[in-house]
Write a protein that holds these residues in place. Sequence first.
Motif, PDB file in Angstrom:
ATOM      1  N   SER A  10      54.435  68.346 -42.363  1.00 10.20           N
ATOM      2  CA  SER A  10      54.955  69.061 -41.196  1.00 10.20           C
ATOM      3  C   SER A  10      55.705  70.319 -41.620  1.00 10.20           C
ATOM      4  N   PHE A  11      56.678  70.164 -42.516  1.00  7.95           N
ATOM      5  CA  PHE A  11      57.428  71.310 -43.035  1.00  7.95           C
ATOM      6  C   PHE A  11      58.120  70.902 -44.328  1.00  7.95           C
ATOM      7  N   GLN A  17      58.782  67.942 -49.075  1.00  2.00           N
ATOM      8  CA  GLN A  17      57.780  68.042 -48.023  1.00  2.00           C
ATOM      9  C   GLN A  17      57.862  66.834 -47.093  1.00  2.00           C
TER      10      GLN A  17
END
Length: 209
Positions: A10-11, A17
């Motif tokens: 996702s980010f 991560q």
Amino acid sequence: MTLFDINNISFEIIGYQISYIELIGTLFGFLSVYFASRANILTWATGIINELFLFILFFQVQLYADMFLQVYFFIVTLFGWYNWKHKPKKNSITSIDLKTKMWIVVAIVLGTLISGFFFTNIHLYWPHYFKTEAAFPFGDSFVMVLSIIATVLLAQKKIETWYLWIVVDIVCVFLFYKKGIVFLALEYFVFLGLAAYGLLNWKKEMKNG
């Protein structure tokens, strides 16, 4: 790559991560614990989403006891949801007696030992499904057993649920950090604060009730 794949990111925060599955499971877990600390029935609805995503996440990081725990959580969630909705007056916040507390301690010790041995060898029992050895089988089992009992106590609105959740949260912070699911470890650190808040809030309600 699907939404449920731990490698679907996702980010990233400070080099870590965060996968979609960890993010969604974490957010709904936070909501569920927050609502529980407020004795709000929405804890059960948000809990179901949390359980679904964590079941798949734990399978991918070989925390098999925690994976099976989500199935149990789902069953007790349905019971708790029904209990809180249909028996609000009979289910006010109360405490358990000393004899029950002693039985709980015995159940925790025996349950952890039996479960720990089982998950230590689960890759030998079902090698087709579990190709990798369980990570921290006894620590994972300790969390599982405490969580099982704490969830039952939560469904019955017993104040002791929060003492057990505090222990679970402390262990999970270290366990998940060691397994590299840092975002989830951070969530359980927040859960620790919420559990302390839940204990104080339920004590206040029990005193006023």
